[in-house]
Design an enzyme around this catalytic site. Structure first.
Site, PDB file in Angstrom:
ATOM      1  N   HIS A 306       0.850  -1.182   0.000  1.00 55.73           N
ATOM      2  CA  HIS A 306       0.000   0.000   0.000  1.00 55.73           C
ATOM      3  C   HIS A 306       0.885   1.231   0.000  1.00 55.73           C
ATOM      4  CE1 HIS A 306      -3.132   2.856   1.028  1.00 55.73           C
ATOM      5  NE2 HIS A 306      -3.970   1.930   0.614  1.00 55.73           N
ATOM      6  N   ASP A 363      -7.911  -5.437   0.174  1.00 61.46           N
ATOM      7  CA  ASP A 363      -8.424  -6.350  -0.838  1.00 61.46           C
ATOM      8  C   ASP A 363      -8.055  -7.807  -0.576  1.00 61.46           C
ATOM      9  OD1 ASP A 363      -9.587  -4.349  -2.471  1.00 61.46           O
ATOM     10  OD2 ASP A 363      -7.598  -3.769  -3.135  1.00 61.46           O
TER      11      ASP A 363
HETATM   12  N1  CMC Z   1       4.075  -7.794  -4.782  1.00 59.89           N
HETATM   13  C1  CMC Z   1       5.401  -7.778  -5.020  1.00 59.89           C
HETATM   14  N2  CMC Z   1       6.168  -6.683  -4.924  1.00 59.89           N
HETATM   15  C2  CMC Z   1       5.575  -5.545  -4.608  1.00 59.89           C
HETATM   16  C3  CMC Z   1       4.186  -5.465  -4.349  1.00 59.89           C
HETATM   17  C4  CMC Z   1       3.431  -6.652  -4.451  1.00 59.89           C
HETATM   18  N3  CMC Z   1       2.113  -6.634  -4.224  1.00 59.89           N
HETATM   19  N4  CMC Z   1       3.847  -4.194  -4.051  1.00 59.89           N
HETATM   20  C5  CMC Z   1       4.985  -3.489  -4.113  1.00 59.89           C
HETATM   21  N5  CMC Z   1       6.034  -4.294  -4.444  1.00 59.89           N
HETATM   22  C6  CMC Z   1       7.435  -3.918  -4.554  1.00 59.89           C
HETATM   23  C7  CMC Z   1       7.726  -3.195  -5.857  1.00 59.89           C
HETATM   24  O1  CMC Z   1       8.108  -4.085  -6.866  1.00 59.89           O
HETATM   25  C8  CMC Z   1       8.834  -2.271  -5.434  1.00 59.89           C
HETATM   26  O2  CMC Z   1      10.017  -3.016  -5.350  1.00 59.89           O
HETATM   27  P1  CMC Z   1      11.467  -2.324  -5.667  1.00 59.89           P
HETATM   28  O3  CMC Z   1      11.650  -1.296  -4.592  1.00 59.89           O
HETATM   29  O4  CMC Z   1      12.431  -3.456  -5.621  1.00 59.89           O
HETATM   30  O5  CMC Z   1      11.320  -1.712  -7.029  1.00 59.89           O
HETATM   31  C9  CMC Z   1       8.457  -1.864  -3.998  1.00 59.89           C
HETATM   32  O6  CMC Z   1       7.694  -2.977  -3.509  1.00 59.89           O
HETATM   33  C10 CMC Z   1       7.618  -0.590  -3.919  1.00 59.89           C
HETATM   34  O7  CMC Z   1       6.498  -0.762  -4.768  1.00 59.89           O
HETATM   35  P2  CMC Z   1       5.780   0.412  -5.533  1.00 59.89           P
HETATM   36  O8  CMC Z   1       4.988  -0.142  -6.663  1.00 59.89           O
HETATM   37  O9  CMC Z   1       6.785   1.488  -5.847  1.00 59.89           O
HETATM   38  O10 CMC Z   1       4.824   0.960  -4.387  1.00 59.89           O
HETATM   39  P3  CMC Z   1       3.602   1.888  -4.607  1.00 59.89           P
HETATM   40  O11 CMC Z   1       3.376   2.585  -3.324  1.00 59.89           O
HETATM   41  O12 CMC Z   1       3.785   2.734  -5.827  1.00 59.89           O
HETATM   42  O13 CMC Z   1       2.411   0.878  -4.961  1.00 59.89           O
HETATM   43  C11 CMC Z   1       0.579  -0.591  -4.729  1.00 59.89           C
HETATM   44  C12 CMC Z   1       1.406   0.510  -4.064  1.00 59.89           C
HETATM   45  C13 CMC Z   1      -0.637  -0.871  -3.895  1.00 59.89           C
HETATM   46  C14 CMC Z   1       0.116  -0.123  -6.139  1.00 59.89           C
HETATM   47  C15 CMC Z   1       1.466  -1.860  -4.877  1.00 59.89           C
HETATM   48  O14 CMC Z   1       1.879  -2.290  -3.604  1.00 59.89           O
HETATM   49  C16 CMC Z   1       0.743  -2.993  -5.622  1.00 59.89           C
HETATM   50  O15 CMC Z   1       0.743  -3.021  -6.856  1.00 59.89           O
HETATM   51  N6  CMC Z   1       0.092  -3.941  -4.859  1.00 59.89           N
HETATM   52  C17 CMC Z   1      -0.669  -5.012  -5.483  1.00 59.89           C
HETATM   53  C18 CMC Z   1      -2.002  -4.484  -5.958  1.00 59.89           C
HETATM   54  C19 CMC Z   1      -2.958  -4.222  -4.785  1.00 59.89           C
HETATM   55  O16 CMC Z   1      -3.135  -5.050  -3.909  1.00 59.89           O
HETATM   56  N7  CMC Z   1      -3.596  -3.054  -4.837  1.00 59.89           N
HETATM   57  C20 CMC Z   1      -4.603  -2.653  -3.818  1.00 59.89           C
HETATM   58  C21 CMC Z   1      -4.137  -1.495  -2.988  1.00 59.89           C
HETATM   59  S1  CMC Z   1      -5.154  -1.176  -1.544  1.00 59.89           S
HETATM   60  C22 CMC Z   1      -6.722  -0.772  -2.127  1.00 59.89           C
HETATM   61  C23 CMC Z   1      -6.784   0.282  -3.164  1.00 59.89           C
HETATM   62  O17 CMC Z   1      -6.065   1.288  -3.142  1.00 59.89           O
HETATM   63  O18 CMC Z   1      -7.619   0.146  -4.037  1.00 59.89           O
END
Ligand code: CMC
Length: 428
Positions: A306, A363
């Site tokens: 998140h 989720d």
């Molecule tokens: N599985 C594997 N690696 C992950 C995940 C994951 N679910 N989430 C983040 N990472 C890694 C990502 O690859 C990155 O690694 P590195 O630093 O080596 O490049 C690091 O963690 C930071 O990730 P980010 O994408 O820069 O983080 P963000 O804050 O931009 O993204 C997020 C947040 C929710 C989009 C992301 O964690 C994600 O895609 N999660 C899976 C989808 C999900 O469950 N979404 C629902 C979010 S909560 C409800 C809502 O908002 O609707």
């Protein structure tokens, strides 16, 4: 003494005020930055950017705190109905019994769709995604609720808010009925919000559906937990559209589309697809986790991570317990719940997830609850949208009521071609 931050650029110093929120959060106010320095800030994905000051929802991502209008989410999830929570978010305080009754009556009066709107459902192909139907139909509401578009007084706004809450639910259930080829069920005027939705989803002409109290309670809690989450992708979209002066229905319809993506609301569908995939293909959880850690693969652990929560998502904890309680009360043994627990335990013990502070989000367990209730997977994100509607309305109103509101218009750092000569086709 007022605090300031000092920026040194080109041998000059510029003072930028620091503003503090009611919970002690601090922000550097850069609104005069470009005028005084010629610089803009660059923050791809807005991870460090406060796009507005808001009175609606407070999140402390480090401590796992979520409050609507100051009220802890744990209290609302345990004690409040979805509509009471919606009133809290939209109007700023918990309603007294009289206000609650008046608003309920408004919802009841506004829950049916205009007769002509029903024709729209026939226009969609049978396999249309329910999110496409929902956003289109919410947008179409403005054509049928024209008097509400210019909501200039509180009475008009109350009616529009009630209409949107009630009709979103009716549209969602009607889109499902159209999809499965059953007649659309009319809302019942004697049922509370969650029960009425379940009635419209599952009643058939020859048999009324009556949910158990446990099912109705679980759905109500699901909706309360999704009701707002400050400046997430869809809510920021609603605020951006609203900042251009667009009406409530157009702004919320845009929010529905923003919610659809798998990194946002679409994640609840993706989680269930992931758990089913692991179950169906008998994939060892450790192998799946390895794939999610592999940066060369496109696999992510859906329902994990998140932008704001860096310790735990309080909604995920509540939903995990609720999933266990619901399944127990329904005497269901769902293998996907076991897999979800294994995935959670393995990920939380893994350095990759620990170092990046990735925890289960809202989720991760919500799909198990929706599945137990009988909601099909492709309706999951629609369920999120029904839940998030009060938040979108509250944020639209906050933008609308802000006399000094500016249109949202970020800047950019251009990194494209420099001045390039136009050539006639033969010379290209
Ligand atoms: N599985 C594997 N690696 C992950 C995940 C994951 N679910 N989430 C983040 N990472 C890694 C990502 O690859 C990155 O690694 P590195 O630093 O080596 O490049 C690091 O963690 C930071 O990730 P980010 O994408 O820069 O983080 P963000 O804050 O931009 O993204 C997020 C947040 C929710 C989009 C992301 O964690 C994600 O895609 N999660 C899976 C989808 C999900 O469950 N979404 C629902 C979010 S909560 C409800 C809502 O908002 O609707």
């Amino acid at each position: 003494m007022d605090e300031t931050a000092i920026l040194h650029v080109d041998g000059q110093s510029f003072e930028l005020p620091i503003v503090t929120g009611t919970e002690g959060e601090r922000a550097v106010d850069i609104s005069s930055l470009r005028a005084s320095t010629g610089l803009i800030t660059l923050d791809d994905g807005y991870g460090n950017t406060g796009s507005c000051a808001s009175q609606i929802t407070f999140i402390d991502g480090e401590s796992g705190i979520l409050r609507y209008r100051g009220v802890p989410i744990e209290d609302l999830a345990a004690r409040s109905s979805f509509i009471e929570t919606a009133e809290l978010l939209i109007f700023g305080e918990l309603p007294d019994p009289e206000e609650r009754d008046v608003f309920r009556q408004l919802l009841t009066e506004n829950s049916a769709l205009h007769r002509d709107m029903r024709k729209h459902f026939d226009g969609f192909p049978a396999d249309a995604h329910p999110m496409a139907i929902l956003s289109a139909m919410i947008n179409a509401l403005q054509a049928y609720d024209l008097p509400e578009i210019h909501i200039t007084d509180n009475i008009g706004f109350r009616r529009a808010a009630a209409a949107l809450l009630a009709k979103t639910r009716t549209i969602a259930a009607a889109s499902y009925k159209s999809h499965i080829g059953q007649p659309i069920a009319y809302p019942r005027y004697d049922l509370p919000y969650a029960e009425n939705f379940l009635h419209m989803m599952f009643s058939v002409p020859y048999r009324d559906y009556e949910p158990t109290p446990e099912v109705a309670h679980a759905l109500n809690m699901f909706l309360v937990l999704h009701a707002d989450h400050e400046q997430n992708c869809s809510t920021s979209t609603v605020r951006m559209v609203a900042s251009g002066g667009a009406n409530l229905f157009a702004s919320v319809s845009a929010g529905v589309n923003a919610l659809w993506g798998p990194r946002h609301g679409g994640a609840n569908m993706a989680v269930l697809d992931m758990l089913e995939h692991i179950h169906r293909d008998d994939i060892p959880v450790s192998r799946y986790i390895d794939q999610a850690k592999d940066r060369s693969s496109s696999v992510r652990l859906m329902g994990f991570g998140h932008r704001v929560y860096r310790s735990f998502d309080p909604r995920a904890q509540i939903l995990k317990e609720a999933a266990h309680r619901l399944l127990e009360s329904m005497h269901i043994k769902d293998p996907l719940l076991d897999i979800a627990q294994q995935v959670e335990e393995s990920a939380l013990a893994d350095d990759y997830f620990r170092e990046r502070k990735l925890y289960p989000n809202v989720d991760f367990y919500s799909g198990i609850i929706l599945r137990a209730i009988g909601i099909p997977t492709d309706m999951f994100t629609v369920m999120f949208a029904i839940g998030r509607t009060p938040g979108w309305i509250a944020h639209w109103k906050e933008v609308h009521d802000n006399a000094g509101q500016k249109i949202h218009r970020p800047r950019q750092l251009y990194v494209g071609e420099p001045l390039t000569q136009w050539l006639p086709p033969a010379q290209r």
